[in-house]
Design a protein around this motif. Structure first.
Motif, PDB file in Angstrom:
ATOM      1  N   ILE A   1       0.854  -1.181   0.000  1.00 29.78           N
ATOM      2  CA  ILE A   1       0.000   0.000   0.000  1.00 29.78           C
ATOM      3  C   ILE A   1       0.894   1.235   0.000  1.00 29.78           C
ATOM      4  CG2 ILE A   1      -0.207   0.070   2.539  1.00 29.78           C
ATOM      5  CD1 ILE A   1      -3.105   1.056   2.145  1.00 29.78           C
ATOM      6  N   GLN A   2       0.468   2.262  -0.723  1.00 24.00           N
ATOM      7  CA  GLN A   2       1.245   3.489  -0.823  1.00 24.00           C
ATOM      8  C   GLN A   2       0.666   4.568   0.085  1.00 24.00           C
ATOM      9  OE1 GLN A   2       3.190   1.363  -3.462  1.00 24.00           O
ATOM     10  NE2 GLN A   2       3.853   3.489  -3.283  1.00 24.00           N
ATOM     11  N   MET A   3       1.545   5.462   0.551  1.00 19.59           N
ATOM     12  CA  MET A   3       1.124   6.656   1.277  1.00 19.59           C
ATOM     13  C   MET A   3       1.789   7.872   0.639  1.00 19.59           C
ATOM     14  SD  MET A   3       1.763   7.880   5.261  1.00 19.59           S
ATOM     15  CE  MET A   3       0.640   6.714   6.021  1.00 19.59           C
ATOM     16  N   MET A   4       0.999   8.913   0.464  1.00 20.62           N
ATOM     17  CA  MET A   4       1.526  10.185  -0.027  1.00 20.62           C
ATOM     18  C   MET A   4       1.153  11.264   0.986  1.00 20.62           C
ATOM     19  SD  MET A   4       1.099  11.758  -3.858  1.00 20.62           S
ATOM     20  CE  MET A   4      -0.697  11.889  -3.775  1.00 20.62           C
ATOM     21  N   VAL A   5       2.138  12.043   1.409  1.00 21.62           N
ATOM     22  CA  VAL A   5       1.930  13.104   2.392  1.00 21.62           C
ATOM     23  C   VAL A   5       2.059  14.438   1.667  1.00 21.62           C
ATOM     24  CG1 VAL A   5       2.692  14.113   4.566  1.00 21.62           C
ATOM     25  CG2 VAL A   5       2.932  11.650   4.186  1.00 21.62           C
ATOM     26  N   LEU A   6       1.009  15.217   1.658  1.00 20.05           N
ATOM     27  CA  LEU A   6       0.988  16.478   0.920  1.00 20.05           C
ATOM     28  C   LEU A   6       1.684  17.566   1.743  1.00 20.05           C
ATOM     29  CD1 LEU A   6      -1.065  14.697  -0.518  1.00 20.05           C
ATOM     30  CD2 LEU A   6      -2.556  16.686  -0.756  1.00 20.05           C
ATOM     31  N   LEU A   7       2.807  18.033   1.235  1.00 19.07           N
ATOM     32  CA  LEU A   7       3.600  19.048   1.934  1.00 19.07           C
ATOM     33  C   LEU A   7       3.311  20.454   1.428  1.00 19.07           C
ATOM     34  CD1 LEU A   7       6.982  17.100   2.040  1.00 19.07           C
ATOM     35  CD2 LEU A   7       5.216  17.215   3.811  1.00 19.07           C
TER      36      LEU A   7
END
Length: 267
Positions: A134-140
């Protein structure tokens, strides 16, 4: 089609519904602004180090704005991991213990075209209902249509067929969300970073988590040092891969259960 939810309110039932139907879900405003700003400052130095290596090895053009393996002792990335964002959802999706496969970042700048803008998925083999990653993307930064918010072709995780460009860009949805939000998505989902048409960078952390038997992209326990294990919490030992190491000789292999490099519960 609304797939945005406040971070603290998403139950496993709701999570299952969105992941099965769409293949991705947004948790809004999960990180405090001060912590996001700290991560962004950290990326500046981390990018300089990695950029020089990319250039030295002759792969500078296709890797512009990409940072890989942001894991090290006393790092901001370790602070991020220790907070356990979406632990319940990841554990539920992968049906038990999991480990970090990779942790990197993308700095999307105006009219830059790194490989992440190609239509792709982050696992080569289509695994269908058996989920291994599973992927995680953290919006900076705020993700907008103008600065290259990621395209996700909802439902494309259900079949092992790469969509053509016309199909993809006609039907894909955009991950438009606020700075500090998290996106989780099925690794079988086809997606692509958008083109940033603004004068400001659009930054994000990108990472993958897998079942523990899946090989890490980089040997994080060896990178960090085996001696660090004594100072880590049980949670951090697990996700960094200290409980699923591979013995390198028979002396490491023949050990009491509590000292084995590959611990129980990692299947």
């Amino acid at each position: 089609m609304n797939n945005k939810y406040m971070y603290s309110s998403a139950s496993n039932v709701l999570f299952d519904e969105k992941m099965k139907e769409l293949g991705w879900i947004v948790f809004e405003d999960a990180l405090e602004e001060d912590f996001v700003n700290e991560i962004n400052m950290y990326l500046e130095q981390a990018y300089e180090i990695r950029r020089q290596i990319q250039l030295d090895n002759g792969i500078g053009e296709q890797t512009k704005g990409t940072l890989h393996h942001l894991v090290g002792r006393n790092d901001v990335s370790v602070d991020f991991l220790a907070r356990g964002y979406c632990d319940a959802q990841i554990r539920h999706f992968l049906e038990g213990n999991y480990i970090l496969n990779s942790l990197g970042a993308v700095i999307n700048i105006k009219d830059n075209h790194p490989y992440v803008q190609n239509i792709h998925r982050d696992i080569r083999s289509f695994t269908g209902p058996f989920k291994v990653m599973i992927q995680m993307m953290v919006l900076l930064d705020d993700f907008t249509l103008e600065n290259g918010a990621t395209y996700f072709l909802s439902g494309s995780h259900l079949q092992d067929v790469k969509p053509g460009e016309e199909e993809f860009y006609t039907h894909a949805e955009r991950a438009v969300a606020n700075k500090g939000s998290l996106v989780l998505f099925d690794s079988n989902l086809w997606h692509a970073a958008g083109n940033n048409r603004t004068d400001r960078p659009r930054r994000a952390l990108t990472m993958a988590f897998t079942r523990p038997f899946f090989k890490q992209q980089l040997d994080y326990p060896r990178l960090m040092g085996y001696d660090l294990a004594a100072d880590l919490s049980p949670y951090m030992k697990q996700i960094l891969g200290y409980n699923s190491r591979i013995p390198s000789d028979l002396y490491e292999y023949y050990q009491p259960v509590e000292k084995r490099m590959y611990q129980p519960g990692q299947g």
